[in-house]
Design a protein around this motif. Structure first.
Motif, PDB file in Angstrom:
ATOM      1  N   LEU A 166       0.811  -1.213   0.000  1.00  0.00           N
ATOM      2  CA  LEU A 166       0.000   0.000   0.000  1.00  0.00           C
ATOM      3  C   LEU A 166       0.843   1.261   0.000  1.00  0.00           C
ATOM      4  CD1 LEU A 166      -2.821  -0.929   2.560  1.00  0.00           C
ATOM      5  CD2 LEU A 166      -3.058  -0.706   0.086  1.00  0.00           C
ATOM      6  N   SER A 167       2.109   1.157   0.424  1.00  0.00           N
ATOM      7  CA  SER A 167       2.920   2.361   0.639  1.00  0.00           C
ATOM      8  C   SER A 167       4.135   2.462  -0.265  1.00  0.00           C
ATOM      9  CB  SER A 167       3.376   2.417   2.113  1.00  0.00           C
ATOM     10  OG  SER A 167       2.272   2.438   2.983  1.00  0.00           O
ATOM     11  N   PHE A 168       4.250   1.595  -1.289  1.00  0.00           N
ATOM     12  CA  PHE A 168       5.411   1.702  -2.169  1.00  0.00           C
ATOM     13  C   PHE A 168       5.421   3.040  -2.894  1.00  0.00           C
ATOM     14  CE2 PHE A 168       7.643   1.118  -6.212  1.00  0.00           C
ATOM     15  CZ  PHE A 168       8.883   0.728  -5.726  1.00  0.00           C
ATOM     16  N   ASP A 169       4.223   3.497  -3.306  1.00  0.00           N
ATOM     17  CA  ASP A 169       4.155   4.805  -3.954  1.00  0.00           C
ATOM     18  C   ASP A 169       4.556   5.903  -2.980  1.00  0.00           C
ATOM     19  OD1 ASP A 169       1.964   4.167  -2.463  1.00  0.00           O
ATOM     20  OD2 ASP A 169       0.471   4.811  -3.915  1.00  0.00           O
ATOM     21  N   ASN A 170       4.289   5.692  -1.699  1.00  0.00           N
ATOM     22  CA  ASN A 170       4.729   6.643  -0.685  1.00  0.00           C
ATOM     23  C   ASN A 170       6.251   6.740  -0.662  1.00  0.00           C
ATOM     24  OD1 ASN A 170       4.726   8.375   1.504  1.00  0.00           O
ATOM     25  ND2 ASN A 170       4.336   6.792   3.007  1.00  0.00           N
ATOM     26  N   ILE A 204      -0.838   8.058  -5.834  1.00  0.00           N
ATOM     27  CA  ILE A 204      -1.278   8.835  -4.672  1.00  0.00           C
ATOM     28  C   ILE A 204      -2.623   9.486  -4.944  1.00  0.00           C
ATOM     29  CG2 ILE A 204      -0.810  10.992  -3.418  1.00  0.00           C
ATOM     30  CD1 ILE A 204       2.059  10.204  -3.283  1.00  0.00           C
ATOM     31  N   LEU A 205      -2.770  10.051  -6.140  1.00  0.00           N
ATOM     32  CA  LEU A 205      -4.045  10.674  -6.502  1.00  0.00           C
ATOM     33  C   LEU A 205      -5.166   9.638  -6.499  1.00  0.00           C
ATOM     34  CD1 LEU A 205      -5.292  13.363  -7.314  1.00  0.00           C
ATOM     35  CD2 LEU A 205      -4.769  12.839  -9.695  1.00  0.00           C
ATOM     36  N   ALA A 206      -4.875   8.451  -7.035  1.00  0.00           N
ATOM     37  CA  ALA A 206      -5.873   7.376  -7.047  1.00  0.00           C
ATOM     38  C   ALA A 206      -6.224   6.945  -5.628  1.00  0.00           C
ATOM     39  CB  ALA A 206      -5.347   6.186  -7.848  1.00  0.00           C
ATOM     40  N   LEU A 207      -5.211   6.835  -4.753  1.00  0.00           N
ATOM     41  CA  LEU A 207      -5.465   6.445  -3.365  1.00  0.00           C
ATOM     42  C   LEU A 207      -6.296   7.504  -2.650  1.00  0.00           C
ATOM     43  CD1 LEU A 207      -5.042   4.588  -0.956  1.00  0.00           C
ATOM     44  CD2 LEU A 207      -2.840   5.701  -0.540  1.00  0.00           C
ATOM     45  N   GLY A 208      -6.009   8.787  -2.933  1.00  0.00           N
ATOM     46  CA  GLY A 208      -6.793   9.857  -2.330  1.00  0.00           C
ATOM     47  C   GLY A 208      -8.253   9.789  -2.735  1.00  0.00           C
ATOM     48  N   TYR A 210     -18.629   3.975  -0.068  1.00  0.00           N
ATOM     49  CA  TYR A 210     -18.579   2.630  -0.640  1.00  0.00           C
ATOM     50  C   TYR A 210     -17.437   1.831  -0.025  1.00  0.00           C
ATOM     51  CZ  TYR A 210     -21.367   5.069  -4.162  1.00  0.00           C
ATOM     52  OH  TYR A 210     -22.320   5.820  -4.797  1.00  0.00           O
ATOM     53  N   HIS A 211     -17.671   0.540   0.170  1.00  0.00           N
ATOM     54  CA  HIS A 211     -16.608  -0.337   0.662  1.00  0.00           C
ATOM     55  C   HIS A 211     -15.707  -0.725  -0.506  1.00  0.00           C
ATOM     56  CE1 HIS A 211     -14.404  -3.461   2.704  1.00  0.00           C
ATOM     57  NE2 HIS A 211     -14.760  -4.326   1.765  1.00  0.00           N
ATOM     58  N   ILE A 212     -14.437  -0.433  -0.365  1.00  0.00           N
ATOM     59  CA  ILE A 212     -13.463  -0.757  -1.413  1.00  0.00           C
ATOM     60  C   ILE A 212     -12.413  -1.670  -0.796  1.00  0.00           C
ATOM     61  CG2 ILE A 212     -11.771   0.186  -3.038  1.00  0.00           C
ATOM     62  CD1 ILE A 212     -13.384   2.808  -2.965  1.00  0.00           C
ATOM     63  N   PRO A 213     -12.283  -2.916  -1.286  1.00  0.00           N
ATOM     64  CA  PRO A 213     -11.328  -3.864  -0.702  1.00  0.00           C
ATOM     65  C   PRO A 213      -9.902  -3.327  -0.727  1.00  0.00           C
ATOM     66  CG  PRO A 213     -12.810  -4.970  -2.231  1.00  0.00           C
ATOM     67  CD  PRO A 213     -13.043  -3.507  -2.408  1.00  0.00           C
ATOM     68  N   GLU A 214      -9.132  -3.661   0.324  1.00  0.00           N
ATOM     69  CA  GLU A 214      -7.748  -3.214   0.406  1.00  0.00           C
ATOM     70  C   GLU A 214      -6.918  -3.751  -0.752  1.00  0.00           C
ATOM     71  OE1 GLU A 214      -9.456  -4.435   2.994  1.00  0.00           O
ATOM     72  OE2 GLU A 214      -9.720  -2.485   3.980  1.00  0.00           O
ATOM     73  N   ALA A 215      -7.289  -4.946  -1.245  1.00  0.00           N
ATOM     74  CA  ALA A 215      -6.554  -5.522  -2.370  1.00  0.00           C
ATOM     75  C   ALA A 215      -6.645  -4.624  -3.599  1.00  0.00           C
ATOM     76  CB  ALA A 215      -7.097  -6.907  -2.689  1.00  0.00           C
ATOM     77  N   VAL A 216      -7.807  -4.031  -3.819  1.00  0.00           N
ATOM     78  CA  VAL A 216      -7.984  -3.123  -4.962  1.00  0.00           C
ATOM     79  C   VAL A 216      -7.097  -1.898  -4.798  1.00  0.00           C
ATOM     80  CG1 VAL A 216      -9.627  -1.621  -6.162  1.00  0.00           C
ATOM     81  CG2 VAL A 216     -10.333  -3.908  -5.397  1.00  0.00           C
ATOM     82  N   THR A 217      -7.070  -1.344  -3.589  1.00  0.00           N
ATOM     83  CA  THR A 217      -6.247  -0.168  -3.318  1.00  0.00           C
ATOM     84  C   THR A 217      -4.777  -0.455  -3.591  1.00  0.00           C
ATOM     85  OG1 THR A 217      -7.812   0.484  -1.597  1.00  0.00           O
ATOM     86  CG2 THR A 217      -5.661   1.554  -1.595  1.00  0.00           C
ATOM     87  N   LEU A 275      -3.471  -2.911  -5.416  1.00  0.00           N
ATOM     88  CA  LEU A 275      -3.208  -3.272  -6.817  1.00  0.00           C
ATOM     89  C   LEU A 275      -3.153  -2.051  -7.721  1.00  0.00           C
ATOM     90  CD1 LEU A 275      -5.329  -6.512  -7.365  1.00  0.00           C
ATOM     91  CD2 LEU A 275      -2.844  -6.276  -7.507  1.00  0.00           C
ATOM     92  N   ILE A 276      -4.020  -1.077  -7.489  1.00  0.00           N
ATOM     93  CA  ILE A 276      -4.022   0.117  -8.336  1.00  0.00           C
ATOM     94  C   ILE A 276      -2.677   0.837  -8.247  1.00  0.00           C
ATOM     95  CG2 ILE A 276      -4.990   2.449  -8.554  1.00  0.00           C
ATOM     96  CD1 ILE A 276      -7.714   1.277  -7.970  1.00  0.00           C
ATOM     97  N   GLY A 277      -2.179   1.015  -7.023  1.00  0.00           N
ATOM     98  CA  GLY A 277      -0.887   1.658  -6.854  1.00  0.00           C
ATOM     99  C   GLY A 277       0.237   0.870  -7.503  1.00  0.00           C
TER     100      GLY A 277
END
Length: 349
Positions: free
Chosen positions: A50-54, A301-305, A314-321, A323-325
């Motif tokens: 989740l934080s590699f983009d960070n 980061i913009l997508a995560l925001g 809406y419930h968004i699974p952590e896996a989706v978050t 994977l997008i990054g």
């Protein structure tokens, strides 16, 4: 490369040892210890994904900081990230929401983990508003830049840069987005969401203002021939940014465990590896080598925001978050390698 991760490996060993001791004390069985160690390992991987983009964005800020502040980010910043956001922050939520003192909040987290999880999760709307607003502004600032001359997704990024001449256009877009989402929420949640989002916006403006003011002071000192150690403004910026990223990981961790000790150990290991990756990216000059990697990180980061803002409704699974990054950064890396190959093949003039 391994020298960058020696500290992280040692920290992981210590956390796993604490996890094994805690598992034995709480379960008294080898199977219980193994289960707890497995959850800690999964949580650490979740935090890294989740934080590699960070890490990439942190590296862009650290490049302009001297070595002293880089070390402080890895040491002091690590303490803030681990004990502040992974331990103190959830406890503070419980203490405020339940009207408890710090000691009672700790007792609740250890003695009634299900109730602890419920209280922390109930604060998700406010967390989504604050963290989503801050991350959206961090991401949009990179693209609403009139001086930006390198574009990855050219049509979109060039179009966005044209609007940078409009003052505070990114803040206006964010407020409109927040207002639209608030219309989908119950009245009580809508107010909480908007207030939290406003405070997230204020936090971004304040941190940016402090950074600019410190840079101006440092530049004035250099003109007078005074040596200064630059980095305090960037350090503050990185700490708020890391806090915004950690919101998602802390809330998502409850999908695996509602035990405060296990969550803190797992997320702390991941946070340590993210910081090690940040230092490696800076010292190896990876950002300069891969032309579009920074772009991919800011799109992530913009997508995560946006996902955090939308998660208030809406419930968004952590896996989706995660994977997008990972996909955005992977594509930007591949595009950078592709660009480098084409540049090497181009005939010299």
């Amino acid at each position: 490369m391994m020298r960058y991760f020696k500290g992280s490996a040692a920290f992981t060993f210590v956390c796993m040892a604490i996890g094994a001791w805690y598992g034995w004390e709480s379960t008294g069985s080898v199977a219980g210890v193994a289960q707890i160690l497995w959850i800690i390992a999964v949580l650490s991987v979740l935090e890294v994904s989740l934080s590699f983009d960070n890490a990439v964005v942190n590296a862009t800020v650290l490049e302009d900081m001297d070595e002293i502040w880089q070390r402080r980010f890895l040491t002091w910043g690590m303490a803030i990230a681990v004990f502040g956001m992974r331990v103190a922050f959830p406890l503070a939520i419980v203490a405020i929401a339940a009207g408890l003192g710090p000691v009672d909040a700790i007792k609740l987290s250890l003695g009634q983990p299900t109730e602890y999880e419920r209280i922390v999760s109930s604060a998700h709307v406010g967390i989504a508003g604050f963290g989503g607003a801050f991350l959206c502004l961090v991401g949009s600032k990179f693209f609403f830049d009139k001086d930006k001359d390198i574009h990855w997704i050219r049509q979109i990024e060039e179009w966005l840069s044209r609007f940078s001449h409009i003052p505070a256009v990114e803040i206006a877009l964010l407020l409109l987005t927040m207002f639209g989402i608030s219309l989908l929420l119950p009245d009580s949640d809508a107010l909480t969401f908007l207030i939290a989002g406003i405070f997230g916006t204020i936090a971004f403006v304040v941190v940016e203002g402090i950074s600019t003011w410190l840079e101006m002071r440092e530049e004035a000192a250099r003109l007078r021939g005074v040596t200064v150690a630059s980095g305090l403004g960037g350090f503050l910026y990185l700490q708020v940014l890391d806090s915004s990223f950690s919101f998602d990981g802390v809330i998502g961790a409850f999908a695996l465990s509602n035990n405060m000790v296990i969550i803190a150990l797992g997320l702390s290991i991941g946070a340590m590896f993210v910081r090690s990756m940040t230092i490696m990216l800076v010292q190896k000059g990876t950002l300069a080598e891969y032309r579009y990697l920074e772009h991919g990180a800011f799109w992530a980061i913009l997508a995560l925001g946006v996902i955090m803002l939308a998660s208030a409704r809406y419930h968004i699974p952590e896996a989706v978050t995660g994977l997008i990054g990972a996909i955005l950064i992977g594509l930007s890396l591949w595009w950078s390698i592709r660009f480098n190959r084409h540049s090497d093949r181009a005939p010299e003039r």
